[in-house]
Design an enzyme around this catalytic site. Structure first.
Site, PDB file in Angstrom:
ATOM      1  N   ARG A  54       5.939 -72.821 -54.433  1.00 40.39           N
ATOM      2  CA  ARG A  54       7.406 -72.924 -54.534  1.00 40.39           C
ATOM      3  C   ARG A  54       7.715 -74.402 -54.660  1.00 40.39           C
ATOM      4  O   ARG A  54       7.250 -75.209 -53.853  1.00 40.39           O
ATOM      5  CB  ARG A  54       8.029 -72.319 -53.276  1.00 40.39           C
ATOM      6  CG  ARG A  54       9.440 -72.763 -52.904  1.00 40.39           C
ATOM      7  CD  ARG A  54      10.532 -72.165 -53.754  1.00 40.39           C
ATOM      8  NE  ARG A  54      10.589 -70.714 -53.800  1.00 40.39           N
ATOM      9  CZ  ARG A  54      11.439 -69.976 -53.090  1.00 40.39           C
ATOM     10  NH1 ARG A  54      12.271 -70.544 -52.234  1.00 40.39           N
ATOM     11  NH2 ARG A  54      11.451 -68.679 -53.227  1.00 40.39           N
TER      12      ARG A  54
ATOM     13  N   HIS B  24      11.535 -67.175 -61.211  1.00 45.46           N
ATOM     14  CA  HIS B  24      11.048 -66.647 -59.940  1.00 45.46           C
ATOM     15  C   HIS B  24      10.482 -65.265 -60.292  1.00 45.46           C
ATOM     16  O   HIS B  24      11.113 -64.243 -60.044  1.00 45.46           O
ATOM     17  CB  HIS B  24      12.223 -66.543 -58.955  1.00 45.46           C
ATOM     18  CG  HIS B  24      11.811 -66.259 -57.536  1.00 45.46           C
ATOM     19  ND1 HIS B  24      10.544 -65.852 -57.192  1.00 45.46           N
ATOM     20  CD2 HIS B  24      12.521 -66.309 -56.388  1.00 45.46           C
ATOM     21  CE1 HIS B  24      10.495 -65.664 -55.873  1.00 45.46           C
ATOM     22  NE2 HIS B  24      11.683 -65.939 -55.372  1.00 45.46           N
TER      23      HIS B  24
END
Lengths: 313, 191
Positions: free
Chosen positions: A113, A141
């Site tokens: 991330r 994502h």
């Protein structure tokens, strides 16, 4: 179910834009099998036994990190969590050096991330370990896009032909982008709704419709996916204030009456109750928000199994 | 068990045709009945894809012979394999289907070809994650030997001595859209 002929060949999952329809279907079908693992007496399979997974979260996240961690544990992988504050990145080490150190420690899968779009791509092309994008800037994502797709498919039977509204902060949303790519590939119609500052017309180039009038869109859709208003990324000029936003684009109880009774209400979380979504609706019969969480685990197990199962060395 | 090459290779030896395969399965059905007095506790669990079809056929035979219903199921073994990461292609994971709870059940694992025994071990592990059956038995259409684990079948269609490099090809009409049959294929010369 002719997926027996499709073979997964990717060591990395960086985004949904580059996946084929067959690959997406393979992930969803694989997730079906892993979802069932959660119902067994022993909720753990040895598929990734002996593999090491590193959760490298340079940007804070609780639910995505936890979901990946649980997924890895259910696959019997060993897992280490590294957050930005605890990493040497705060001491000036570059991302590439951090990743190479992790690789030298025999990490097989790195879940990344990062606040910069393209960071997972950067890593994936430089190291042999699998890299899974867990959100990069405002880019993609992918596992969120896949779990949203999985949830829609589970509840509606199919994705093709459905009309999905994605509402709110599209400009800053990697969730929106992954959803748009996945939904269009699978044959859904997508309308983006929000203030013109957050939903610029340029998005039409992706093949979606853009609307600035929520009440016009609500009666026509099968799914509403509400995105969180990201206070932390926003400056004043995007909209005057939360009160104004709720008045125009919040899904209130009054507006929800415009929805078809079988319309699904989705939200990637964390919810700002009373801002983008009314609190009662979030807990109501149309809400599938907790299903999204459960399905997220199955989808991430599938992704880890597929990418991590490919021999990387 | 190669999936790509045609069945009419000149050096393929036919082991079963449709009729002899059907007889072998019927004999397995009789043997299962003989070994298991309480057929209501029985569940025939196939390993995808051909094992599932064979389990269905054996169950149909038992039902025709004994006039009872026999439960069937599916057990996915791909996430329990011990060679993930070493194979070029990942096995496609399927959803398992078992009648739960398993506690008092006799589970008969059904597969097309018994070879190293590793698939059977994976199947036993997978079954154990659903519960603890009273008993697990193993039925295979062909046992070609070369076990790498201490596993032996309870019911066998045919014992087929093979060389390790040879291959056994099974075709089932409902799965492969080809007539039922089993062939032994000699290794290619350049192998």
């Amino acid at each position: 179910m002719n997926s027996g002929t499709v073979h997964w060949t990717r060591k990395d999952l960086l985004g949904l834009r580059e996946l084929s329809v067959e690959e997406i279907n393979l992930v969803l079908e694989t997730a079906d099998a892993f979802k069932q693992v959660g119902t067994r007496e022993v909720k753990k399979v040895p598929a990734l036994q002996g593999k090491t997974l590193i959760n490298l979260f340079i940007e804070p996240s609780t639910r995505t990190r936890t979901s990946f961690e649980l997924a890895a544990k259910r696959l019997s992988a060993d897992i280490v969590n590294i957050s930005a504050a605890a990493s040497s990145l705060t001491k000036g080490e570059t991302l590439k050096d951090t990743a190479r150190v992790l690789e030298a420690n025999h990490a097989d899968i790195i879940v990344l991330r990062h606040s910069s779009a393209g960071a997972p791509q950067f890593l994936a092309s430089r190291i042999a370990s699998s890299v899974i994008n867990a959100g990069d800037g405002a880019h993609e994502h992918p596992t969120q896009g896949l779990l949203d797709l999985y949830t829609i498919r589970e509840k509606k039977g199919t994705v093709a032909g459905l009309h999905v509204a994605i509402i709110g902060d599209i400009l800053f949303s990697r969730v929106a982008r992954s959803n748009i790519f996945a939904l269009l590939k699978m044959g859904a119609r997508v309308t983006l709704v929000g203030p013109s500052t957050l939903v610029p017309r340029e998005f039409e180039q992706l093949g979606v419709a853009v609307s600035h009038n929520l009440e016009e869109v609500l009666p026509t859709v099968d799914v509403v996916n509400l995105l969180r208003i990201q206070h932390e990324r926003q400056r004043k000029e995007y909209f005057p204030g939360l009160g104004e936003y709720i008045r125009l684009f919040g899904l209130t109880k009054a507006r929800a009456r415009l929805l078809r009774p079988d319309c699904l209400i989705m939200h990637p979380g964390p919810i700002n109750r009373g801002v983008e979504l009314d609190s009662e609706l979030a807990d109501g019969a149309q809400s599938v928000i907790l299903d999204q969480v459960t399905n997220g685990l199955a989808v991430r197990m599938a992704v880890l199994y597929l990418c991590g199962g490919i021999a990387t060395r | 068990m190669s999936k790509t090459r045609p069945t009419n290779e000149s050096d393929a030896v036919r082991i079963f045709d449709a009729e002899t395969m059907q007889r072998a399965l019927r004999r397995i059905a009789h043997e299962i009945i003989e070994r298991n007095r309480d057929l209501s506790a029985l569940v025939l669990v196939g390993i995808p894809a051909r094992g599932v079809e064979l389990a269905r056929r054996i169950a149909t035979d038992i039902e025709a012979i004994e006039k009872v219903n026999v439960a069937t199921g599916v057990i996915d073994v791909s996430m329990h394999r011990d060679d993930i990461g070493t194979r070029a292609a990942l096995p496609v994971v399927k959803v398992s289907q078992l009648p739960l709870p398993l506690d008092r059940r006799t589970v008969v694992i059904v597969d097309d070809v018994l070879f190293t025994g590793r698939t059977c071990r994976a199947a036993m592990d997978a079954i154990s994650s659903f519960g603890r059956p009273a008993c697990i038995q193993l039925a295979a259409l062909v046992d070609r030997g070369h076990r790498e684990l201490p596993i032996r079948p309870d019911f066998v269609g045919k014992n087929l001595p093979t060389a390790r490099a040879e291959r056994v090809r099974v075709r089932l009409e409902n799965i492969d859209h080809e007539p039922d049959g089993v062939w032994l294929l000699k290794p290619e010369k350049n192998e």
